[in-house]
Design a protein around this motif. Structure first.
Motif, PDB file in Angstrom:
ATOM      1  N   GLU A  25       0.834  -1.204   0.000  1.00 51.92           N
ATOM      2  CA  GLU A  25       0.000   0.000   0.000  1.00 51.92           C
ATOM      3  C   GLU A  25       0.868   1.254   0.000  1.00 51.92           C
ATOM      4  N   LEU A  26       1.928   1.250   0.789  1.00 54.79           N
ATOM      5  CA  LEU A  26       2.841   2.390   0.845  1.00 54.79           C
ATOM      6  C   LEU A  26       3.536   2.598  -0.498  1.00 54.79           C
ATOM      7  N   ALA A  27       3.988   1.530  -1.110  1.00 58.95           N
ATOM      8  CA  ALA A  27       4.679   1.646  -2.399  1.00 58.95           C
ATOM      9  C   ALA A  27       3.762   2.244  -3.468  1.00 58.95           C
ATOM     10  N   ALA A  28       2.480   1.958  -3.373  1.00 53.08           N
ATOM     11  CA  ALA A  28       1.531   2.514  -4.347  1.00 53.08           C
ATOM     12  C   ALA A  28       1.376   4.025  -4.190  1.00 53.08           C
ATOM     13  N   ASP A  65      -7.268 -12.932  14.209  1.00 51.06           N
ATOM     14  CA  ASP A  65      -6.868 -12.151  13.038  1.00 51.06           C
ATOM     15  C   ASP A  65      -5.994 -10.963  13.427  1.00 51.06           C
ATOM     16  N   LEU A  66      -4.823 -10.860  12.796  1.00 53.59           N
ATOM     17  CA  LEU A  66      -3.969  -9.686  12.963  1.00 53.59           C
ATOM     18  C   LEU A  66      -4.502  -8.600  12.043  1.00 53.59           C
ATOM     19  N   VAL A  67      -4.814  -7.424  12.607  1.00 55.20           N
ATOM     20  CA  VAL A  67      -5.481  -6.389  11.819  1.00 55.20           C
ATOM     21  C   VAL A  67      -4.764  -5.044  11.809  1.00 55.20           C
ATOM     22  N   ALA A  68      -3.711  -4.877  12.630  1.00 54.68           N
ATOM     23  CA  ALA A  68      -3.050  -3.576  12.693  1.00 54.68           C
ATOM     24  C   ALA A  68      -1.704  -3.726  13.391  1.00 54.68           C
ATOM     25  N   HIS A  69      -0.812  -2.775  13.136  1.00 53.42           N
ATOM     26  CA  HIS A  69       0.450  -2.775  13.869  1.00 53.42           C
ATOM     27  C   HIS A  69       1.057  -1.378  13.895  1.00 53.42           C
ATOM     28  N   VAL A  70       1.938  -1.191  14.878  1.00 53.95           N
ATOM     29  CA  VAL A  70       2.737   0.030  14.987  1.00 53.95           C
ATOM     30  C   VAL A  70       4.135  -0.386  15.433  1.00 53.95           C
ATOM     31  N   SER A  71       5.150   0.220  14.835  1.00 54.63           N
ATOM     32  CA  SER A  71       6.534  -0.021  15.236  1.00 54.63           C
ATOM     33  C   SER A  71       7.157   1.294  15.650  1.00 54.63           C
ATOM     34  N   ALA A  72       7.908   1.269  16.735  1.00 54.83           N
ATOM     35  CA  ALA A  72       8.554   2.476  17.240  1.00 54.83           C
ATOM     36  C   ALA A  72       9.959   2.134  17.722  1.00 54.83           C
ATOM     37  N   ASP A  95      -5.545  -2.528   8.798  1.00 55.76           N
ATOM     38  CA  ASP A  95      -6.219  -3.186   7.687  1.00 55.76           C
ATOM     39  C   ASP A  95      -7.453  -2.373   7.284  1.00 55.76           C
ATOM     40  N   GLY A  96      -7.665  -2.264   5.984  1.00 52.63           N
ATOM     41  CA  GLY A  96      -8.769  -1.461   5.464  1.00 52.63           C
ATOM     42  C   GLY A  96     -10.135  -1.827   6.020  1.00 52.63           C
ATOM     43  N   SER A  97     -10.316  -3.069   6.432  1.00 53.98           N
ATOM     44  CA  SER A  97     -11.629  -3.507   6.920  1.00 53.98           C
ATOM     45  C   SER A  97     -12.000  -2.907   8.266  1.00 53.98           C
ATOM     46  N   ILE A  98     -11.021  -2.362   9.000  1.00 50.45           N
ATOM     47  CA  ILE A  98     -11.346  -1.790  10.320  1.00 50.45           C
ATOM     48  C   ILE A  98     -10.891  -0.343  10.464  1.00 50.45           C
ATOM     49  N   ARG A  99     -10.550   0.303   9.380  1.00 49.23           N
ATOM     50  CA  ARG A  99     -10.109   1.702   9.474  1.00 49.23           C
ATOM     51  C   ARG A  99     -11.246   2.594   9.953  1.00 49.23           C
ATOM     52  N   ALA A 104      -5.968   2.919  14.915  1.00 45.32           N
ATOM     53  CA  ALA A 104      -4.726   3.703  14.793  1.00 45.32           C
ATOM     54  C   ALA A 104      -4.486   4.527  16.053  1.00 45.32           C
ATOM     55  N   ARG A 105      -5.528   5.126  16.591  1.00 45.48           N
ATOM     56  CA  ARG A 105      -5.369   5.898  17.836  1.00 45.48           C
ATOM     57  C   ARG A 105      -4.891   5.007  18.979  1.00 45.48           C
ATOM     58  N   ALA A 106      -5.472   3.820  19.074  1.00 45.20           N
ATOM     59  CA  ALA A 106      -5.078   2.902  20.144  1.00 45.20           C
ATOM     60  C   ALA A 106      -3.615   2.476  19.984  1.00 45.20           C
ATOM     61  N   LEU A 107      -3.185   2.238  18.766  1.00 45.27           N
ATOM     62  CA  LEU A 107      -1.796   1.864  18.526  1.00 45.27           C
ATOM     63  C   LEU A 107      -0.850   3.024  18.812  1.00 45.27           C
ATOM     64  N   LEU A 108      -1.243   4.230  18.410  1.00 46.88           N
ATOM     65  CA  LEU A 108      -0.421   5.407  18.729  1.00 46.88           C
ATOM     66  C   LEU A 108      -0.319   5.597  20.238  1.00 46.88           C
ATOM     67  N   ASP A 109      -1.422   5.377  20.956  1.00 49.00           N
ATOM     68  CA  ASP A 109      -1.388   5.461  22.414  1.00 49.00           C
ATOM     69  C   ASP A 109      -0.389   4.459  22.994  1.00 49.00           C
ATOM     70  N   ALA A 110      -0.385   3.235  22.461  1.00 50.50           N
ATOM     71  CA  ALA A 110       0.552   2.214  22.940  1.00 50.50           C
ATOM     72  C   ALA A 110       1.995   2.646  22.673  1.00 50.50           C
TER      73      ALA A 110
END
Length: 156
Positions: A25-28, A65-72, A95-99, A104-110
């Protein structure tokens, strides 16, 4: 959504189900071309991160199901600047199905909580200029633009 640190046992599924789709998705959206053996590179890269004390990857799951990730990762600026620790978010993918459902907010909080635990004074990230939804989210949770990254192709 349950958020947990990435474990070695989940690495292959993580790369296949989350990381590869994120990179495609990023490469696109960018001028980058994906490497020929991107999967092997992704496994190797994230395995090294698992062994690092200064980096973390959190995965979000719904059931099995793995649906999202954040790396820091913790970064320290060049020695010409005050030596503080910064937490850099290098990857965030949902993942687009849960955007637009708070993942994303929860992952940023983590990531922010991890950064605080690592004695970081601030968190930063990069976002593609075309990714209006991500930019709006980041601004909404308090990020602001400090620098802009500009590129120029060097082909003839």
């Amino acid at each position: 959504m349950e958020i947990t640190p990435l474990r070695d046992v989940d690495l292959d599924a993580f790369v296949d189900e989350l990381w590869l789709p994120a990179q495609r998705e990023l490469a696109a959206m960018t001028s980058y071309t994906l490497a020929d053996d991107i999967r092997a590179g992704g496994v190797s890269y994230h395995r090294k991160r698992l062994d690092s004390d200064d980096a973390i990857t959190y995965v979000g799951s719904l059931g099995d199901d793995l649906v999202a990730h954040v790396s820091a990762a913790v970064q320290t600026p060049s020695p010409v600047y005050e030596q503080i620790h910064e937490c850099h978010v290098g990857e965030l993918y949902v993942d687009g199905s849960i955007r637009r459902r708070g993942a994303a907010r929860a992952l940023l909080d983590a990531a922010e909580q991890w950064g605080r635990a690592m004695d970081c004074e601030r968190l930063d990230l990069n976002v593609d200029v075309q990714n209006e939804a991500a930019r709006a989210l980041y601004e909404d949770v308090g990020y602001r633009v400090e620098r802009q990254n500009m590129k120029k192709p060097l082909d003839d």
